[in-house]
Design an enzyme around this catalytic site. Structure first.
Site, PDB file in Angstrom:
ATOM      1  N   THR A  99     -24.618   9.042  -2.832  1.00 50.59           N
ATOM      2  CA  THR A  99     -23.800   7.830  -2.689  1.00 50.59           C
ATOM      3  C   THR A  99     -24.435   6.676  -3.442  1.00 50.59           C
ATOM      4  OG1 THR A  99     -23.038   8.578  -0.525  1.00 50.59           O
ATOM      5  CG2 THR A  99     -22.802   6.232  -1.006  1.00 50.59           C
ATOM      6  N   TYR A 108     -32.864  17.820   1.594  1.00 51.83           N
ATOM      7  CA  TYR A 108     -31.474  17.393   1.457  1.00 51.83           C
ATOM      8  C   TYR A 108     -30.676  18.586   0.923  1.00 51.83           C
ATOM      9  CZ  TYR A 108     -27.645  14.422  -0.470  1.00 51.83           C
ATOM     10  OH  TYR A 108     -26.438  13.856  -0.806  1.00 51.83           O
ATOM     11  N   LYS A 142     -31.242  17.244   5.904  1.00 52.28           N
ATOM     12  CA  LYS A 142     -29.950  16.562   5.776  1.00 52.28           C
ATOM     13  C   LYS A 142     -28.975  17.643   5.340  1.00 52.28           C
ATOM     14  CE  LYS A 142     -27.538  12.853   3.275  1.00 52.28           C
ATOM     15  NZ  LYS A 142     -26.444  13.619   2.643  1.00 52.28           N
ATOM     16  N   GLU A 176     -16.200  14.683   6.640  1.00 54.04           N
ATOM     17  CA  GLU A 176     -14.832  15.148   6.915  1.00 54.04           C
ATOM     18  C   GLU A 176     -14.756  16.140   8.070  1.00 54.04           C
ATOM     19  OE1 GLU A 176     -14.868  14.321   2.395  1.00 54.04           O
ATOM     20  OE2 GLU A 176     -16.270  14.844   3.995  1.00 54.04           O
ATOM     21  N   VAL A 217     -25.583  11.725   8.529  1.00 55.17           N
ATOM     22  CA  VAL A 217     -25.755  10.890   7.346  1.00 55.17           C
ATOM     23  C   VAL A 217     -24.497  11.004   6.509  1.00 55.17           C
ATOM     24  CG1 VAL A 217     -27.092  10.446   5.262  1.00 55.17           C
ATOM     25  CG2 VAL A 217     -28.244  11.321   7.301  1.00 55.17           C
ATOM     26  N   SER A 257     -21.559   8.710   3.609  1.00 56.50           N
ATOM     27  CA  SER A 257     -21.137   7.507   2.895  1.00 56.50           C
ATOM     28  C   SER A 257     -20.073   6.732   3.652  1.00 56.50           C
ATOM     29  CB  SER A 257     -20.633   7.871   1.499  1.00 56.50           C
ATOM     30  OG  SER A 257     -19.591   8.820   1.580  1.00 56.50           O
TER      31      SER A 257
END
Length: 301
Positions: free
Chosen positions: A46, A135, A165, A193, A207, A209
């Site tokens: 992001t 991540y 993450k 989503e 975590v 955006s």
């Protein structure tokens, strides 16, 4: 300390000429705390890290560290296709943030757990006193590896390994990782989503955006789920998905989402190529579309 609740994957604020504008960060910090965000994940996807120079990423890290507070946990993504650069960024962050994270190198892609652990181990060692997160975002990194296998190996090699993450829709892998070593690892779910789908699997940290834009909506989804009101929770999740679809339909979510922050009072400026930067009139149209589906009342303010 296990991080819980919503963590915003933050944008890299920029001046109109495209240079980094860290003057926005103090107000950005206040905005996130006001909307009950618990942490920041800076310099990630992001935050356009792949379009920033090493010095610009360091500048952003330093600016957030100067606005550090007990109510906003700071995670700095330091990953880079160059192991040398990733190690340099980790060392720079070592005395500035609360944790670091890396994604796998994404040009010469990693194809086995051993190489991924080696990469992570060398970066984590450059900030040995900070919790380290891997991540996991295989759609962009190409490292479509099993995270349960990764944790089993990495836990023996990386003393400061804190968790993952987990930005993947493989809920089976997530579910297998959750109870490993009596729930030792902090799994931060990173697929906005399907936020609702993560709740019955025990997710308690996220975590994303869109937590920049709609923190009240996600907190409401969580409350509805905990109250057993699944139909209402699902309806709000549908609205969150429509938010992403509407913004994405105007030229790509990352750039359009960054520009949308201005309508919420935080002007993050233009996007870096190849992302889209839109004019104010287009955002007025976007807000009309969001109003038509009853979403405006759920936006951060």
């Amino acid at each position: 300390m296990k991080i819980k609740n919503l963590i915003a994957a933050t944008y890299a604020p920029m001046h109109q000429d495209g240079s980094v504008n860290t003057n926005v960060i103090p107000e950005y910090h206040k905005f996130l705390v006001r909307n009950k965000i618990s942490g920041v994940f800076m310099n990630g996807s992001t935050g356009d890290f792949a379009s920033l120079s090493t010095d610009e990423r360091k500048e952003i890290t330093k600016a957030w560290s100067q606005n550090k507070s007990s109510d906003l946990y700071l995670i700095d993504h330091v990953g880079d296709p160059s192991l040398k650069v990733a190690m340099e960024l980790a060392a720079h962050a070592a005395d500035k943030v609360d944790a670091i994270a890396v994604l796998a190198p994404f040009y010469f892609r990693l194809n086995n757990i051993e190489k991924l652990v080696q990469y992570c181990k060398e970066v984590a060692a450059c900030a040995p006193n900070l919790p380290f997160y891997y991540y996991h975002i295989p759609v962009l990194s190409g490292a479509n590896l099993n995270m349960l296998d990764f944790l089993k190996v990495a836990s023996k090699e990386i003393p400061n390994l804190e968790g993952i993450k987990f930005t993947n829709n493989n809920l089976i892998d997530f579910l297998h990782c959750k109870p490993l070593e009596n729930g030792r690892f902090n799994l931060l779910f990173g697929f906005d989503e399907i936020f609702l789908s993560s709740l019955p699997l025990g997710a308690d940290g996220w975590v994303g955006s869109t937590y920049n834009h709609m923190a009240p909506l996600y907190l409401k989804i969580k409350d509805l789920f905990e109250s057993g009101k699944m139909a209402e929770a699902a309806e709000l999740q549908r609205k969150a998905i429509r938010f992403v679809e509407i913004l994405d339909g105007h030229g790509g979510f990352n750039g359009v989402g960054k520009g949308f922050m201005k309508t919420l009072g935080i002007d993050c400026g233009p996007s870096r190529f190849p992302h889209t930067t839109l004019g104010d009139d287009t955002y007025k149209d976007i807000r009309k579309q969001l109003d038509a589906i009853g979403l405006l009342e759920h936006l951060s303010d």
